[in-house]
Design an enzyme around this catalytic site. Structure first.
Site, PDB file in Angstrom:
ATOM      1  N   ARG A 171       0.651  -1.147  -0.044  1.00 34.27           N
ATOM      2  CA  ARG A 171      -0.468  -0.144   0.366  1.00 34.27           C
ATOM      3  C   ARG A 171       0.834   1.097  -0.269  1.00 34.27           C
ATOM      4  NH1 ARG A 171      -5.274   0.175   2.218  1.00 34.27           N
ATOM      5  NH2 ARG A 171      -4.535   1.996   3.558  1.00 34.27           N
ATOM      6  N   ARG A 175       9.408   5.687  -3.143  1.00 30.51           N
ATOM      7  CA  ARG A 175       9.698   7.482  -4.137  1.00 30.51           C
ATOM      8  C   ARG A 175      10.913   7.616  -4.403  1.00 30.51           C
ATOM      9  NH1 ARG A 175       5.045  10.689  -2.196  1.00 30.51           N
ATOM     10  NH2 ARG A 175       2.828   8.935  -3.675  1.00 30.51           N
ATOM     11  N   ARG A 248      -8.617  -6.737  13.350  1.00 33.12           N
ATOM     12  CA  ARG A 248      -8.213  -5.593  14.523  1.00 33.12           C
ATOM     13  C   ARG A 248      -9.020  -4.414  14.889  1.00 33.12           C
ATOM     14  NH1 ARG A 248      -4.312  -6.530  17.416  1.00 33.12           N
ATOM     15  NH2 ARG A 248      -3.491  -5.225  17.759  1.00 33.12           N
ATOM     16  N   ARG A 279       0.116   6.028  15.999  1.00 33.48           N
ATOM     17  CA  ARG A 279       0.176   7.162  15.662  1.00 33.48           C
ATOM     18  C   ARG A 279      -1.231   8.819  16.792  1.00 33.48           C
ATOM     19  NH1 ARG A 279      -2.942   5.108   9.776  1.00 33.48           N
ATOM     20  NH2 ARG A 279      -4.305   4.584  10.909  1.00 33.48           N
ATOM     21  N   GLU A 299      -3.909   6.723  18.375  1.00 34.68           N
ATOM     22  CA  GLU A 299      -4.750   5.884  18.361  1.00 34.68           C
ATOM     23  C   GLU A 299      -3.920   5.000  19.051  1.00 34.68           C
ATOM     24  OE1 GLU A 299      -5.810   5.779  13.823  1.00 34.68           O
ATOM     25  OE2 GLU A 299      -5.680   4.223  13.632  1.00 34.68           O
ATOM     26  N   TYR A 347      -9.439  -4.952   2.923  1.00 36.97           N
ATOM     27  CA  TYR A 347      -8.620  -3.421   3.377  1.00 36.97           C
ATOM     28  C   TYR A 347      -9.010  -2.404   2.515  1.00 36.97           C
ATOM     29  CZ  TYR A 347      -4.829  -1.347   5.659  1.00 36.97           C
ATOM     30  OH  TYR A 347      -4.167  -0.236   6.414  1.00 36.97           O
ATOM     31  N   ASP A 349     -10.289   0.816   0.385  1.00 38.03           N
ATOM     32  CA  ASP A 349     -10.429   2.810   0.177  1.00 38.03           C
ATOM     33  C   ASP A 349     -11.450   2.880   0.625  1.00 38.03           C
ATOM     34  OD1 ASP A 349      -7.150   2.765   1.218  1.00 38.03           O
ATOM     35  OD2 ASP A 349      -6.458   3.104  -0.399  1.00 38.03           O
TER      36      ASP A 349
HETATM   37  N1  UDP Z   1       3.234   1.528   7.415  1.00 38.41           N
HETATM   38  C1  UDP Z   1       4.340   1.179   8.312  1.00 38.41           C
HETATM   39  N2  UDP Z   1       5.188   2.338   9.097  1.00 38.41           N
HETATM   40  C2  UDP Z   1       4.252   3.723   8.752  1.00 38.41           C
HETATM   41  C3  UDP Z   1       3.311   4.313   8.918  1.00 38.41           C
HETATM   42  C4  UDP Z   1       3.104   1.872   7.840  1.00 38.41           C
HETATM   43  O1  UDP Z   1       5.329   0.302   8.022  1.00 38.41           O
HETATM   44  O2  UDP Z   1       4.729   4.727   9.393  1.00 38.41           O
HETATM   45  C5  UDP Z   1       2.747  -0.231   7.208  1.00 38.41           C
HETATM   46  C6  UDP Z   1       2.490  -0.412   7.761  1.00 38.41           C
HETATM   47  O3  UDP Z   1       2.576  -2.000   7.326  1.00 38.41           O
HETATM   48  C7  UDP Z   1       0.825  -0.664   7.633  1.00 38.41           C
HETATM   49  C8  UDP Z   1       1.095  -0.536   6.286  1.00 38.41           C
HETATM   50  O4  UDP Z   1       2.328   0.302   5.525  1.00 38.41           O
HETATM   51  O5  UDP Z   1       0.089  -1.726   8.528  1.00 38.41           O
HETATM   52  C9  UDP Z   1      -0.238   0.438   5.904  1.00 38.41           C
HETATM   53  O6  UDP Z   1      -0.114   1.704   6.905  1.00 38.41           O
HETATM   54  P1  UDP Z   1      -1.351   2.948   6.545  1.00 38.41           P
HETATM   55  O7  UDP Z   1      -1.562   3.955   8.030  1.00 38.41           O
HETATM   56  O8  UDP Z   1      -1.917   3.326   5.484  1.00 38.41           O
HETATM   57  O9  UDP Z   1      -3.462   2.664   7.275  1.00 38.41           O
HETATM   58  P2  UDP Z   1      -4.730   2.596   7.556  1.00 38.41           P
HETATM   59  O10 UDP Z   1      -4.300   2.366   9.468  1.00 38.41           O
HETATM   60  O11 UDP Z   1      -4.283   4.641   7.059  1.00 38.41           O
HETATM   61  O12 UDP Z   1      -4.874   1.979   6.575  1.00 38.41           O
END
Ligand code: UDP
Length: 376
Positions: A171, A175, A248, A279, A299, A347, A349
């Site tokens: 996901r 870059r 989860r 976060r 969170e 999962y 979006d």
């Molecule tokens: N991820 C990570 N570090 C970060 C943010 C995301 O390793 O700082 C990885 C982690 O495996 C996570 C996945 O990317 O489960 C998706 O994260 P995202 O924050 O996009 O998920 P959301 O909860 O926003 O759907």
């Protein structure tokens, strides 16, 4: 039958479906267990700030038709998600880009960054990565994996990265430009006024009943509607006949603070293993807010047990097998349309939810060109 559709769940999938159905002359009753509409998109004003009650929701899509569709219901601001990672006090830009690589290794050009990653990366020979750790190590190498991925991911999913599916990390963009935009899609923003008024507009042509559990309602009103749109958990619909699918859960801790700016950014991820939350969201930054106070939400990931809120499906192999059994049961219920993150156990979006709800509505309503039916 009192209604054409009984829609269980007033979140994005249910609201998009209801809007399409009502627009084609169908009557809908939308019910939701919670005391509010919007599902996990729900926002409410706290100290003059629209608070994302169930975590950050940033609308993004690469599809112009989906973007145009959403903009019928609200004006969107120009927010671009550029989260930061805090690893034991070190701050890095996300997603992984030249700003991250520069801070991590002092490299300045894409060629230097690629060289650094090439030195660090390890990939399994002659086969695709089998788990999240292998995937991360082969994509970005050890430093980034250990500082920015491992702790965060293991907290979020409550599992070792070696037992998690590789696709989760796919996901995240990687870059070699100095671009902190977390998403790749062409269109992105947050509706002015938050998501709740947007969902309310989608639901304007339908009846809505809150604090109403689907199972209890359906049992008490067997003639409520000719068809059902169900956006709750698919295993719950079938009374977890084959056992529960895994999810989860999350806990949100929200605080009003007497400072105009707490962290200088909408989203800061805590990527170490020890900090118990994943976060902190500072909601005013989603809307470029200026007020003297601020509202922040921490969170905390949680294990899910029946009765808790399911947030993320755990799409591993065991659950995929179980899901296939529930999907078989669902196929035997042509009177029920399953959809959304929980109904499909996927999962998704937000833009994928909209696209799927519109497609299923088109199929259920007889296509765009079909005759509209009015109830007397
Ligand atoms: N991820 C990570 N570090 C970060 C943010 C995301 O390793 O700082 C990885 C982690 O495996 C996570 C996945 O990317 O489960 C998706 O994260 P995202 O924050 O996009 O998920 P959301 O909860 O926003 O759907």
């Amino acid at each position: 039958m009192a209604y054409d559709f009984l829609i269980a769940g007033a979140g994005l999938f249910g609201a998009v479906f209801a809007h399409a159905a009502a627009g084609r002359g169908r009557s809908c009753l939308v019910i939701d267990r919670r005391p509010h509409i919007g599902g996990n998109l729900y926002t409410e004003a706290v100290a003059g700030v629209n608070v994302h009650r169930y975590g950050a929701h940033i609308f993004h899509t690469d599809k112009k038709e989906i973007w145009d569709y959403m903009r019928q219901f609200a004006e969107f601001n120009h927010f671009i998600n550029a989260p930061l990672a805090n690893f034991r006090g070190e701050i890095y830009n996300l997603p992984f880009n030249m700003n991250t690589f520069n801070k991590m290794w002092g490299v300045k050009t894409p060629a230097e960054a690629r060289e650094m990653i090439a030195q660090q990366r390890t990939a399994p020979e002659n086969r695709a990565p089998r788990n999240l750790e292998e995937q991360a190590l082969s994509l970005v190498g050890r430093d980034i994996y250990e500082k920015l991925i491992k702790g965060y991911t293991e907290k979020q999913w409550g599992a070792d990265c070696r037992s998690l599916p590789a696709f989760i990390i796919r996901r995240l963009p990687l870059r070699f430009t100095y671009d902190n935009n977390y998403f790749n899609g062409r269109y992105q923003g947050i509706p002015l006024g938050g998501y709740t008024p947007l969902i309310a507009k989608m639901l304007a042509g339908s009846d809505v009943l809150l604090n109403t559990d689907y199972k209890a309602y359906a049992a008490a009103h067997p003639g409520a509607a000719a068809r059902t749109v169900y956006t709750g958990a698919i295993d719950e619909f079938f009374d977890r006949r084959y056992g529960p699918l895994a999810y989860r859960s999350l806990r949100f801790e929200t605080e009003i603070l007497s400072t105009d700016d707490y962290q200088g950014n909408a989203v800061v991820n805590y990527t170490d293993r020890e900090t118990p939350y994943t976060r902190i969201i500072e909601h005013k930054h989603f809307e470029f807010g200026r007020g003297e106070q601020t509202v922040v939400t921490r969170e905390y990931p949680l294990p899910w047990r029946p009765g808790a809120e399911p947030y993320y499906p755990v799409n591993d192999e065991t659950n995929a097998l179980l899901l296939a059994k529930y999907k078989k049961l669902a196929a035997g219920r042509p009177d029920v349309i399953f959809g959304g993150r929980l109904g499909d156990y996927a999962y998704y979006d937000m833009d994928q939810i909209v696209e799927k709800a519109l497609a299923l509505a088109r199929a259920a309503l007889g296509g765009e060109g079909g005759p509209a039916r009015r109830r007397d």
